[in-house]
Design an enzyme around this catalytic site. Structure first.
Site, short mmCIF file in Angstrom:
data_model
loop_
_atom_site.label_atom_id
_atom_site.label_comp_id
_atom_site.label_asym_id
_atom_site.label_seq_id
_atom_site.Cartn_x
_atom_site.Cartn_y
_atom_site.Cartn_z
N ARG A 95 0.78 -1.24 0.00
CA ARG A 95 0.00 0.00 0.00
C ARG A 95 0.82 1.29 0.00
NH1 ARG A 95 -5.46 1.01 3.20
NH2 ARG A 95 -4.19 0.74 5.06
N ASP A 96 2.15 1.21 0.13
CA ASP A 96 2.92 2.46 0.13
C ASP A 96 4.26 2.27 -0.56
OD1 ASP A 96 3.10 5.16 0.65
OD2 ASP A 96 3.91 4.91 2.68
N VAL A 97 4.21 1.70 -1.76
CA VAL A 97 5.42 1.50 -2.56
C VAL A 97 5.85 2.86 -3.13
CG1 VAL A 97 6.42 0.34 -4.57
CG2 VAL A 97 4.71 -0.84 -3.16
#
Length: 271
Positions: free
Chosen positions: A88-90
């Site tokens: 969810r936070d690449v």
């Protein structure tokens, strides 16, 4: 700690992969929770792309290897661990580099696991970093592995171009829109990071660029999965190494004597 935090920590302690930063412990002091990860001596990818504080410019082959490492970490989260996880936070600040510039994916604070049998998505409050956030996930709230694929596509564009993901001074502020705009001109030199000074094979560059745009497709149905992404990036790196090897062989075979003895009468004149 809240029960939710306990579940997340226990989940992360079960995640082990060479391309994921290891969680080595946690500290709970009153209302403050700190997660302790392994030390990565070369900091984050964004720092090295920016060239700040005297950091050397990353070679094209090194960038491809970093992208492969990150892709393999994501592929493990999606397919290798149980339950499957979506990061969810690449983004470039969450790609950390060790002393050999091997890359590991970090910061699992927004990660979510799929614990619903064979379901491939879960509804959540939308979270992530502007610019990297999957527009389909933002619109529907339905989180799936393909949301990570979109973010990875934006990361790959950042690796290729060294452009800001969001830049209001550009004609197209979002890096995906800017790249599409530049692609219409058909000149890859205007897209590739100028700090590379053209030191890359156009074949591997085009291939990586096409892959990045495919990952960043607004429609999740048109995106490849992370296994396909990792395979394609490995092919890009193999192509780059092969082209470099051929160039070196050609350079070693040429010599001043050969050049001097060449018959220049049959050569076309300069335009």
């Amino acid at each position: 700690m809240h029960s939710f935090i306990v579940v997340q920590v226990e989940l992360l302690l079960r995640v082990h992969h060479i391309n994921l930063v290891s969680l080595v412990g946690c500290c709970d002091e009153r209302d403050h929770l700190a997660l302790i990860y392994e030390y990565m001596s070369n900091g984050d990818l964004k720092h090295h792309l920016s060239g700040k504080q005297g950091s050397s410019v990353l070679k094209w082959s090194t960038r491809l290897q970093i992208a492969i490492d990150a892709a393999l970490g994501l592929e493990y989260l999606h397919n290798g661990c149980r339950p499957s996880m979506v990061h969810r936070d690449v983004k470039s600040t969450n790609i950390l580099l060790d002393e050999k510039f091997s890359a590991k994916l970090a910061d699992f604070g927004l990660s979510r696991s799929f614990q619903f049998g064979d379901e491939y998505h879960v509804s959540t409050d939308v979270a992530g970093t502007p610019g990297y956030l999957d527009p389909e996930y933002y619109r529907t709230g339905r989180l799936a592995e393909m949301s990570d694929v979109y973010s990875f596509g934006i990361l790959l564009l950042e690796i290729i171009t060294n452009q800001r993901v969001l830049d209001q001074t550009r004609e197209k502020s979002h890096i995906g829109e800017w790249t599409a705009f530049m692609l219409n001109r058909g000149d890859i030199t205007g897209i590739m990071d100028l700090n590379l000074h053209g030191d890359y094979s156009s074949h591997s560059a085009w291939r990586a660029l096409e892959l990045a745009m495919l990952c960043a497709n607004p429609s999740s149905e048109k995106r490849p999965n992370m296994s396909q992404v990792a395979f394609e990036l490995k092919e890009c790196l193999t192509s780059e190494i092969s082209m470099k090897s051929k160039d070196q062989d050609m350079d070693s075979q040429s010599s001043p004597e050969v050049s001097m003895s060449c018959d220049t009468k049959g050569l076309p004149s300069a335009r």
